[in-house]
Scaffold this motif. Structure first.
Motif, short mmCIF file in Angstrom:
data_model
loop_
_atom_site.label_atom_id
_atom_site.label_comp_id
_atom_site.label_asym_id
_atom_site.label_seq_id
_atom_site.Cartn_x
_atom_site.Cartn_y
_atom_site.Cartn_z
N CYS A 60 0.82 -1.21 0.00
CA CYS A 60 0.00 0.00 0.00
C CYS A 60 0.85 1.26 0.00
CB CYS A 60 -0.95 -0.02 1.20
SG CYS A 60 -2.26 -1.26 1.04
N GLU A 61 2.01 1.21 0.65
CA GLU A 61 2.95 2.34 0.56
C GLU A 61 3.34 2.59 -0.89
OE1 GLU A 61 5.99 3.44 4.08
OE2 GLU A 61 6.31 1.50 3.15
N ARG A 62 3.64 1.51 -1.60
CA ARG A 62 4.04 1.62 -3.01
C ARG A 62 2.90 2.15 -3.87
NH1 ARG A 62 4.89 -3.32 -3.59
NH2 ARG A 62 3.11 -3.92 -4.88
N LEU A 63 1.69 1.75 -3.54
CA LEU A 63 0.53 2.12 -4.35
C LEU A 63 -0.04 3.49 -3.99
CD1 LEU A 63 -1.27 -1.35 -4.14
CD2 LEU A 63 -0.29 -0.35 -6.21
N GLY A 64 0.40 4.04 -2.88
CA GLY A 64 -0.14 5.32 -2.45
C GLY A 64 -1.47 5.20 -1.73
N ILE A 65 -1.76 4.03 -1.20
CA ILE A 65 -2.97 3.82 -0.41
C ILE A 65 -2.63 4.18 1.03
CG2 ILE A 65 -4.65 2.11 0.41
CD1 ILE A 65 -4.16 0.60 -2.24
N PRO A 66 -3.35 5.14 1.64
CA PRO A 66 -2.88 5.77 2.89
C PRO A 66 -3.14 4.98 4.17
CG PRO A 66 -4.93 6.78 2.19
CD PRO A 66 -4.56 5.80 1.11
N TYR A 67 -2.67 3.74 4.23
CA TYR A 67 -2.72 2.98 5.47
C TYR A 67 -1.68 3.49 6.45
CZ TYR A 67 -5.88 -0.91 4.30
OH TYR A 67 -6.97 -1.68 4.02
N GLU A 68 -2.00 3.40 7.73
CA GLU A 68 -1.05 3.68 8.80
C GLU A 68 -0.76 2.36 9.51
OE1 GLU A 68 -0.76 6.32 12.94
OE2 GLU A 68 -2.51 6.48 11.62
N TYR A 69 0.53 2.11 9.76
CA TYR A 69 0.91 0.88 10.46
C TYR A 69 0.98 1.16 11.96
CZ TYR A 69 3.52 -3.19 12.00
OH TYR A 69 3.89 -4.34 12.67
N LEU A 70 0.37 0.27 12.76
CA LEU A 70 0.30 0.46 14.21
C LEU A 70 0.81 -0.78 14.95
CD1 LEU A 70 -3.34 1.91 14.45
CD2 LEU A 70 -1.21 3.22 14.41
N ASN A 71 1.47 -0.54 16.08
CA ASN A 71 1.88 -1.65 16.96
C ASN A 71 0.82 -1.94 18.01
OD1 ASN A 71 4.51 -2.23 15.87
ND2 ASN A 71 5.17 -0.25 16.70
N ASN A 72 -0.03 -0.97 18.27
CA ASN A 72 -1.14 -1.16 19.19
C ASN A 72 -2.25 -0.19 18.84
OD1 ASN A 72 0.64 1.00 20.46
ND2 ASN A 72 -1.22 1.15 21.70
N ILE A 73 -3.46 -0.47 19.33
CA ILE A 73 -4.61 0.41 19.08
C ILE A 73 -5.08 0.91 20.44
CG2 ILE A 73 -6.92 0.62 18.11
CD1 ILE A 73 -6.29 -1.87 16.41
N LYS A 115 -5.29 -7.33 22.92
CA LYS A 115 -3.85 -7.16 22.75
C LYS A 115 -3.46 -7.66 21.37
CE LYS A 115 0.61 -8.18 24.88
NZ LYS A 115 1.32 -8.90 25.99
N ILE A 116 -2.85 -6.79 20.56
CA ILE A 116 -2.56 -7.13 19.17
C ILE A 116 -1.05 -7.19 18.93
CG2 ILE A 116 -4.70 -6.02 18.42
CD1 ILE A 116 -2.85 -3.75 17.28
N LYS A 117 -0.67 -7.83 17.84
CA LYS A 117 0.72 -7.85 17.38
C LYS A 117 0.99 -6.69 16.43
CE LYS A 117 2.12 -11.93 19.09
NZ LYS A 117 3.37 -12.19 19.85
N GLY A 118 -0.03 -6.30 15.68
CA GLY A 118 0.10 -5.21 14.73
C GLY A 118 -1.22 -4.95 14.05
N ALA A 119 -1.32 -3.79 13.39
CA ALA A 119 -2.59 -3.43 12.73
C ALA A 119 -2.33 -2.42 11.62
CB ALA A 119 -3.57 -2.85 13.74
N LEU A 120 -3.28 -2.34 10.71
CA LEU A 120 -3.32 -1.32 9.67
C LEU A 120 -4.56 -0.46 9.90
CD1 LEU A 120 -2.42 -3.40 6.48
CD2 LEU A 120 -0.90 -1.93 7.83
#
Length: 509
Positions: free
Chosen positions: A141-154, A160-165
């Protein structure tokens, strides 16, 4: 069939059944989100549009969903890039963002009270394997210009998560409230809606289509759009072999402790979908997922126990207030089929295989249909082209159809109860005079016995303990315990014991 919270919580206008033969410029089959959005856009170019539905406006999957209006369709963008290239992946995103904007514009233009709210969408994982998949999606998505944000927690999310978009500027709403108002709007624009009017077949006569409906009535139309979740008319596209039917489950409970505003879905199995619905100063947790192939579950009722257990372990909720299930169709390449039903037919269109993301995709379908009809082209045409070879020239297609063949043969083996004693609210397969039947006794003690050979292509049906229905594990047709059709592609009901064998009619051409 158990109705959803959205359907039960919203009174809708009644539209009459069609009781005569009529002509139309555009016939739209299906009064869900796809049909209503399509009629809305086409009403700018025609005053002779007819919508028919076998049931009521928004009574199918469009009124039984989560209400998520989003372009964040799970881990889809890296997959599309790998299979079809970056251009197709970016167009898929742009199409769904345009669909989201169309819905938002309609809500704002007509001031529709449907609890529409702009919120972020989160895709999360609690496992290491899922984390690697999320990282791959983020890089794509970074390459495509799709504006996701990467998160380690919400923050504010209790799992309790390992990661999220995270994808901002998405939305959620009450889909049934929205459809009820949209139906009124398009009727004011000259569209005719007929409920309880199932289409029983489609013929051609020169440059016209003839749809067979109630009794001996017919609808003659220049253009037909099949917007009924799955294509009951096939035109030898063999769509029943290129998508699989899945059942999903949803619950609604009072939420006693707030969570971070947003919509949530996990990566790992079983799938879990979460959102908050706010009404009358109360928050409700909509929680579910836990999908499986139609006709492939031994006890659907137990799934709700798993959902409630998950919800109680992670959220502060009250008692379960509503529960319902829904059906969606998944294509073998996870991209919907939207466009001409085949390469040789210009005025017959389909939209199917929405892969559980039918809200924005319904608007995408309407946009594509209008562009194809008015201009003959659409920039999204090839991405969603129903005739694309990549959707069936793959190992998944071969695997799924091998499973269907196995289910067909397995179903023909005579296994059932020779003891025909059936308890109240129980359904089971029984053997009567050497033949298999489905028996169900309702809560009042009335017994229904039906031929359980599917009227689509002859597979044997399985009993659904929650919906009290007979479901086809091959292609997803579903029938009530009295034999009436709940889901296509079947066009003929089941016959009761003593009425003879079922009529098999796939309507392939």
């Amino acid at each position: 069939m158990e109705n959803s919270f959205w359907i039960l919580n919203n009174e809708s206008e009644d539209y009459s059944a069609l009781d005569k033969s009529i002509d139309a410029e555009y016939l739209i089959v299906g009064a869900g989100l796809t049909g209503l959005h399509t009629a809305y856009l086409l009403s700018d170019i025609s005053s002779n549009i007819v919508i028919v539905d076998a049931n009521k406006v928004g009574s199918g999957s469009s009124g039984r969903n989560t209400g998520k209006v989003t372009s964040s369709h799970g881990l889809i963008y890296d997959y599309i890039s790998q299979k079809y290239g970056d251009k197709s992946s970016k167009l898929y995103y742009e199409a769904n963002e345009e669909g989201l904007r169309l819905i938002k514009d309609i809500v704002q233009k007509y001031n529709i009270d449907c609890n529409f709210e702009t919120v972020p969408n989160y895709i999360f994982t609690t496992e290491d394997e899922g984390l690697e998949e999320i990282k791959k999606e983020y890089k794509a998505c970074e390459r495509l210009g799709i504006p996701y944000e990467y998160l380690n927690n919400i923050e504010g999310f209790p799992i309790k998560i390992k990661g999220a978009l995270k994808l901002d500027n998405q939305a959620q709403f009450d889909s049934k409230k929205y459809m009820n108002k949209l139906a009124q709007i398009i009727c004011e624009k000259g569209v005719s809606i007929y409920e309880n009017t199932p289409v029983l077949g489609l013929d051609t006569d020169k440059d016209e289509y003839i749809a067979k409906v109630n009794g001996d009535n017919e609808i003659k139309a220049k253009t037909v759009i099949i917007a009924s979740s799955n294509p009951w008319h096939d035109s030898l596209g063999l769509y029943f072999s290129k998508e699989q039917a899945y059942r999903s489950y949803l619950t609604l409970s009072k939420l006693n402790k707030p969570i971070a505003k947003g919509m949530y879905i996990n990566v790992e199995k079983p799938s879990k979908t979460i959102r908050v619905y706010h009404e009358n100063d109360r928050d409700y947790l909509v929680c579910g997922g836990f999908d499986h192939k139609t006709g492939k579950c031994d006890d659907e009722c137990k799934i709700f126990g798993s959902i409630v257990e998950f919800a109680k372990n992670n959220f502060k909720i009250g008692m379960l207030e509503y529960r319902w299930s829904t059906q969606d169709y998944i294509t073998t390449d996870n991209i919907p089929y939207i466009g001409h039903i085949n390469n040789n037919t210009n005025n017959l269109y389909i939209a199917t295989g929405f892969c559980k993301w039918g809200i924005t995709t319904s608007a995408v379908a309407a946009i594509i249909f209008k562009d194809l009809i008015t201009n003959g082209e659409c920039k999204y045409k090839e991405v969603f082209n129903p005739s694309r070879t990549g959707s069936y020239l793959n190992m998944k297609y071969l695997k799924e159809n091998s499973i269907v063949a196995y289910d067909y043969i397995k179903g023909k083996l005579k296994k059932g109860h020779t003891d025909c004693q059936v308890e109240k609210d129980e359904g089971k397969v029984v053997i009567i005079n050497g033949d298999k039947y489905g028996a169900y006794r309702d809560k009042d003690g009335k017994l229904y016995v039906v031929d359980i050979t599917c009227t689509h292509l002859g597979c044997e049906l399985k009993f659904n303990s929650f919906e009290k229905s007979w479901d086809c594990p091959c292609h997803g047709s579903r029938f009530s315990y009295d034999g009436s059709i709940l889901n296509g592609p079947a066009l003929k009901p089941l016959k009761l014991l003593g009425m003879g064998d079922n009529d098999i009619d796939p309507d392939l051409v």
